[in-house]
Design an enzyme around this catalytic site. Sequence first.
Site, PDB file in Angstrom:
ATOM      1  N   THR A  16      65.217 -93.839  68.776  1.00  0.00           N
ATOM      2  CA  THR A  16      64.158 -93.548  69.734  1.00  0.00           C
ATOM      3  C   THR A  16      64.589 -94.082  71.090  1.00  0.00           C
ATOM      4  O   THR A  16      64.541 -95.293  71.340  1.00  0.00           O
ATOM      5  CB  THR A  16      62.824 -94.185  69.313  1.00  0.00           C
ATOM      6  OG1 THR A  16      62.415 -93.645  68.054  1.00  0.00           O
ATOM      7  CG2 THR A  16      61.742 -93.899  70.348  1.00  0.00           C
ATOM      8  N   LYS A  32      58.600 -87.446  70.014  1.00  0.00           N
ATOM      9  CA  LYS A  32      58.523 -88.793  69.441  1.00  0.00           C
ATOM     10  C   LYS A  32      57.789 -89.747  70.373  1.00  0.00           C
ATOM     11  O   LYS A  32      56.946 -90.541  69.931  1.00  0.00           O
ATOM     12  CB  LYS A  32      59.932 -89.289  69.161  1.00  0.00           C
ATOM     13  CG  LYS A  32      60.039 -90.769  68.800  1.00  0.00           C
ATOM     14  CD  LYS A  32      59.394 -91.092  67.471  1.00  0.00           C
ATOM     15  CE  LYS A  32      59.684 -92.543  67.085  1.00  0.00           C
ATOM     16  NZ  LYS A  32      59.052 -92.920  65.824  1.00  0.00           N
ATOM     17  N   LYS A  73      59.204-101.786  73.384  1.00  0.00           N
ATOM     18  CA  LYS A  73      60.304-101.004  73.954  1.00  0.00           C
ATOM     19  C   LYS A  73      59.924 -99.529  74.082  1.00  0.00           C
ATOM     20  O   LYS A  73      60.165 -98.903  75.124  1.00  0.00           O
ATOM     21  CB  LYS A  73      61.549-101.148  73.075  1.00  0.00           C
ATOM     22  CG  LYS A  73      62.775-100.397  73.562  1.00  0.00           C
ATOM     23  CD  LYS A  73      62.958 -99.003  72.955  1.00  0.00           C
ATOM     24  CE  LYS A  73      63.211 -99.042  71.477  1.00  0.00           C
ATOM     25  NZ  LYS A  73      63.501 -97.685  70.935  1.00  0.00           N
TER      26      LYS A  73
END
Length: 318
Positions: A99, A182, A257
Amino acid sequence: MAQNLRAKIPDGDTLIVHDQNSEVIEKFKNEVGIAAAGTGIEVADSPREIAEKSNVIITVLPEPSHVKSVFGNILHPRLPPLHPTFSVEHDRLFIDASTIDPTSSTEIANAVHSSTAGRFVDAPMSGGVVGARAATLTFMLGCPSHNGNGNGRLVARATPILEMMGQKVIHMGESGMGLAGKLANNYLLAISNIATAEAMNFGLKLSLEAEKLAELINMSSGACWSSSVNNPVKGICPGAPAEEGFEGGFGVSLMRKDLGLVMMAAKESGASLQLAEQALDVYEKVEEAEKGKDFSVVYKWLEERSQDTGYGNGVRRR
């Protein structure tokens, strides 16, 4: 994920693994009995070694800088193509399930394709540690779908490989679009995780029973993954990190993050996200207090900051 791959790839194929953390490799070796003959598993010393020996390379890394570093190791010096015609069916296929931000991923895809080392797709996943173990992950695939230069066949080649580790593959569009999907999903997850923690803590402070409150939420309009699968209250969801002191699962640092990536992509695209900064502030504080724990530990953090007003059994005590 690696164990699911080994169980489902043809017996004659070899699974080659590498991790910078030697403890992770040792744990994996012990779990699969890699020392025994006939396991079909090898340990490589570097990502480059895997690329030199493999026709499919799957990477899963925490940060954009890590992905860039790994592909720098793979592509330099120049990695020759496996097949002289550079065909989709026979050349290397790089599947990055990390990701990261779509812009970085697109840059890496361009570097791979221009080097003729192989083909690249972004395929981030959703489902967490539980989904990885059970092979029930959802993969969001980003790669060209048009027929020029055989790109249309990338989806067909990547899909069955991903289905060995998950139960659903959704082609979201061109390169980087898997990551776009995502990040949108994880933004919603970041918010719903906090909301679930707040709702459960709120209900329990009102003297509701946790099991009944969770049952109500999960069959009503508040239903979400954070409540039905990853509920932060112990005793609600067997196998959830809350059952093990919030160990394992999806680390709060990773969610922090991901929110940073979401906000960066939102700035680039001009999207308005009204709750992003507030959510990021929560995860930064939780990370400082509970570093290394699953992101559902937000519940514990909230619980510890709630006041005891003497409210109980539906009556406020004065």
